[in-house]
Design an enzyme around this catalytic site. Structure first.
Site, short mmCIF file in Angstrom:
data_model
loop_
_atom_site.label_atom_id
_atom_site.label_comp_id
_atom_site.label_asym_id
_atom_site.label_seq_id
_atom_site.Cartn_x
_atom_site.Cartn_y
_atom_site.Cartn_z
NE ARG A 195 -2.67 -1.68 3.17
CZ ARG A 195 -3.00 -1.51 4.44
NH1 ARG A 195 -3.76 -0.51 4.82
NH2 ARG A 195 -2.54 -2.35 5.35
CE LYS A 201 5.10 -1.98 6.19
NZ LYS A 201 3.75 -2.40 6.62
CG ASN A 208 -1.60 -8.64 18.95
OD1 ASN A 208 -0.81 -8.29 19.82
ND2 ASN A 208 -1.28 -9.43 17.94
CE LYS A 245 34.06 25.50 -2.17
NZ LYS A 245 34.74 24.96 -3.34
CG ASN A 273 34.13 45.98 5.40
OD1 ASN A 273 33.49 45.55 4.43
ND2 ASN A 273 33.61 46.78 6.30
CB ALA A 286 28.16 45.20 -1.96
CE1 TYR A 308 36.51 23.51 -11.10
CE2 TYR A 308 34.57 24.49 -12.12
CZ TYR A 308 35.39 23.39 -11.90
OH TYR A 308 35.07 22.19 -12.48
CB ALA A 346 34.93 49.96 -5.62
NE ARG A 401 38.10 51.41 -9.55
CZ ARG A 401 37.96 52.42 -8.71
NH1 ARG A 401 38.27 53.65 -9.10
NH2 ARG A 401 37.52 52.22 -7.51
C1 UD1 Z 1 -0.72 -8.48 12.90
C2 UD1 Z 1 -1.27 -9.37 14.01
C3 UD1 Z 1 -2.54 -8.73 14.59
C4 UD1 Z 1 -2.23 -7.31 15.08
C5 UD1 Z 1 -1.59 -6.50 13.97
C6 UD1 Z 1 -1.11 -5.18 14.51
C7 UD1 Z 1 -0.75 -11.68 13.41
C8 UD1 Z 1 -1.25 -12.93 12.79
N1 UD1 Z 1 -1.59 -10.66 13.44
O1 UD1 Z 1 -1.68 -8.46 11.89
O2 UD1 Z 1 -3.04 -9.51 15.66
O3 UD1 Z 1 -3.43 -6.70 15.53
O4 UD1 Z 1 -0.44 -7.18 13.43
O5 UD1 Z 1 -0.67 -4.39 13.44
O6 UD1 Z 1 0.36 -11.64 13.89
N2 UD1 Z 1 5.56 -9.89 8.69
C9 UD1 Z 1 6.65 -10.64 8.31
N3 UD1 Z 1 6.44 -11.79 7.64
C10 UD1 Z 1 5.23 -12.26 7.34
C11 UD1 Z 1 4.11 -11.47 7.72
C12 UD1 Z 1 4.31 -10.30 8.40
O7 UD1 Z 1 7.79 -10.26 8.59
O8 UD1 Z 1 5.13 -13.31 6.74
C13 UD1 Z 1 5.79 -8.63 9.41
C14 UD1 Z 1 5.33 -7.41 8.63
O9 UD1 Z 1 6.40 -6.89 7.88
C15 UD1 Z 1 4.90 -6.46 9.75
C16 UD1 Z 1 4.46 -7.38 10.87
O10 UD1 Z 1 5.01 -8.64 10.59
O11 UD1 Z 1 6.00 -5.69 10.23
C17 UD1 Z 1 2.93 -7.49 10.95
O12 UD1 Z 1 2.47 -7.96 9.74
P1 UD1 Z 1 1.08 -7.53 9.15
O13 UD1 Z 1 0.86 -8.21 7.86
O14 UD1 Z 1 0.96 -6.06 9.20
O15 UD1 Z 1 0.12 -8.20 10.24
P2 UD1 Z 1 -1.41 -8.01 10.36
O16 UD1 Z 1 -2.09 -8.99 9.52
O17 UD1 Z 1 -1.77 -6.59 10.23
#
Ligand code: UD1
Ligand code: CA
Length: 456
Positions: A16, A23, A167, A349, A375, A378, A385, A421, A438
């Protein structure tokens, strides 16, 4: 103390963001998002930091360029549980593991410390209450209000979807237990993924204490998924930095109109007007004043110096009580001693300017050594260079350079010399003498007419 390992999950693609940059390499405060998470991890003094990378892995490793990190590749992103499984072989047998997310840049050190303290007794996760919990894993509690499981949004019943406690993804647990639970993960769920969150139910089944610490600081657990998140978090990050400065006694004309993209260290009674950007390492001494709309990068601005509006400073030192700007540009290698004045439309510079010297208007002074109490009038230009080579200009103490002078380097202007000047100086000018170069005579042509527009 038992050993602490921190696993940072950073394999996600970040679709996204609509960007070719992974990212976690997008910036908050001019630092990759992941660098903020690593900084938090380091503040916890772990034995090991493991980053699970995937998409754009080499690029991520190179950008972070940090030997303290164990990099683990998750070639296919099969879920957060699968990601931690890749890290499992690297985890120390005894001690605790803390899971952090690589896309949560404002993660809070104190909250992590609290989690680690509680997780001595079992599994501890960080949760928060969200008015719109859509998409998050829900914290399901039993009749005794104890955490029983985390159910992902896509797997949740309507009743579970009504739960507002969610979570954050940040959790801590004894490493031995984690390794055992990771082996039990299955992917028979709505997304066909290995969910790390399934370990909560395993812990409950094993009679391991499960606790949720509820945070009220939502920004500290907010992940970045899109450019809108990036811009919101950037503003929060900047507002927090402004608050720290205010608490230290810095006067900000508007706490919402300052950007710190690095480290800004301020002495006492510093005042900063609106719309200033500070980059890299900037040190402002006591009583320094920074006018509106300045961009200041890697600079040391000493006691009592005043920087007037629209000044641009990059890799330079400004001595005590100096007056710079408005509209001045100090480029790399510029070192100004105390009591110097640099005025509007002056570019310096790699110029070292000694105490009390003034370059007040419309000048370019590059690759130059300027003595005390010089001094520079202006429109003075050091011609440093020749298209291939750079040469130095030396202007000794007490010299006076008249307006509209070109100093063709290499050239030395002696102590106390005066340059008339409009001179083009190609040879060294002796001390204490007047040097001028001059056109020999001033002529006037009477009867000469300017060209006229022909009327149609
Ligand atoms: C996850 C949690 C969810 C929580 C949410 C908070 C799980 C199953 N779910 O969901 O409970 O509320 O985060 O944002 O854990 N990543 C990897 N490898 C993977 C998948 C993910 O490294 O295979 C990393 C992503 O880069 C990211 C993090 O894990 O930094 C979370 O992944 P994301 O896909 O955002 O998890 P959610 O499905 O949003
Ligand atoms: Ca997420």
């Amino acid at each position: 103390m038992a050993s602490l390992n921190i696993v940072i999950l950073a394999a996600g693609k970040g679709t996204r963001m609509h960007s070719d940059t992974p990212k976690v390499l997008h910036h908050i405060g001019h630092q990759p998002i992941l660098a903020h998470v690593i900084a938090c991890a380091k503040a916890l003094n772990p034995q090991k930091i493991i980053v699970v990378y995937g998409f754009g892995g080499e690029q991520v490793k190179q950008a972070l360029n940090d030997d303290a990190i164990t990099w683990v590749n998750q070639a296919e992103q099969l879920g957060t549980g699968h990601a931690v499984q890749q890290a499992a072989p690297y985890l120390d047998e005894n001690g605790q593991t803390l899971i952090l997310l690589g896309d949560v840049p404002l993660v809070d050190v104190q909250a992590c410390q609290q989690l680690l303290e509680t997780s001595q007794q079992g599994l501890t996760l960080l949760s928060f209450n969200k008015s719109d919990p859509t998409g998050y894993g829900r914290i399901v509690r039993n009749a005794a209000n104890k955490v029983a499981a985390i159910i992902e949004h896509k797997d949740a019943t309507d009743a579970q979807r009504a739960i507002l406690e969610v979570n954050t993804g940040i959790m801590a647990m004894p490493t031995n237990q984690l390794k055992k639970w990771l082996k039990q993960l299955q992917n028979n769920n709505a997304q066909g993924e290995y969910y790390l969150t399934d370990i909560i139910a395993f812990a409950v089944k094993d009679n391991v204490a499960v606790t949720a610490e509820i945070t009220t600081d939502e920004w500290s657990v907010t992940g970045i998924n899109a450019k809108t998140d990036l811009v919101h978090i950037e503003r929060v990050y900047q507002a927090r930095q402004a608050q720290i400065l205010l608490q230290q006694g810095v006067t900000l004309k508007d706490a919402q109109r300052i950007d710190i993209r690095g480290n800004l260290t301020c002495g006492r009674d510093v005042e900063i007007d609106v719309n200033c950007i500070f980059e890299g390492n900037v040190i402002l001494g006591d009583r320094v004043y920074i006018g509106a709309n300045c961009v200041i990068k890697n600079a040391n601005i000493q006691t009592g110096a005043r920087i007037a509006p629209f000044t641009h400073i990059d890799d330079a030192t400004v001595g005590e009580q100096s007056r710079i700007g408005p509209y001045a540009r100090l480029r790399p290698g510029t070192i100004l001693a105390a009591d110097t004045h640099v005025g509007n439309f002056v570019e310096l510079k790699n110029a070292q300017v000694d105490i009390g010297s003034k370059i007040n208007h419309l000048s370019y002074v590059g690759d130059s050594t300027v003595g005390k109490n010089v001094n520079i009038g202006a429109g003075t230009i050091t011609c440093n260079y020749d298209g291939a080579n750079k040469f130095r200009t030396i202007i000794e103490d007490d010299a006076f350079i008249g307006s509209d002078t070109q100093l063709i380097a290499p050239v030395t202007i002696g102590k106390g010399a005066t340059i008339a000047a409009g001179s083009t100086i190609t040879k060294n000018a002796p001390a204490d003498a007047l040097t001028l170069c001059r056109a020999k005579e001033q002529i006037s042509i009477t009867g000469w007419k300017r060209p006229q527009k022909i009327k149609k």
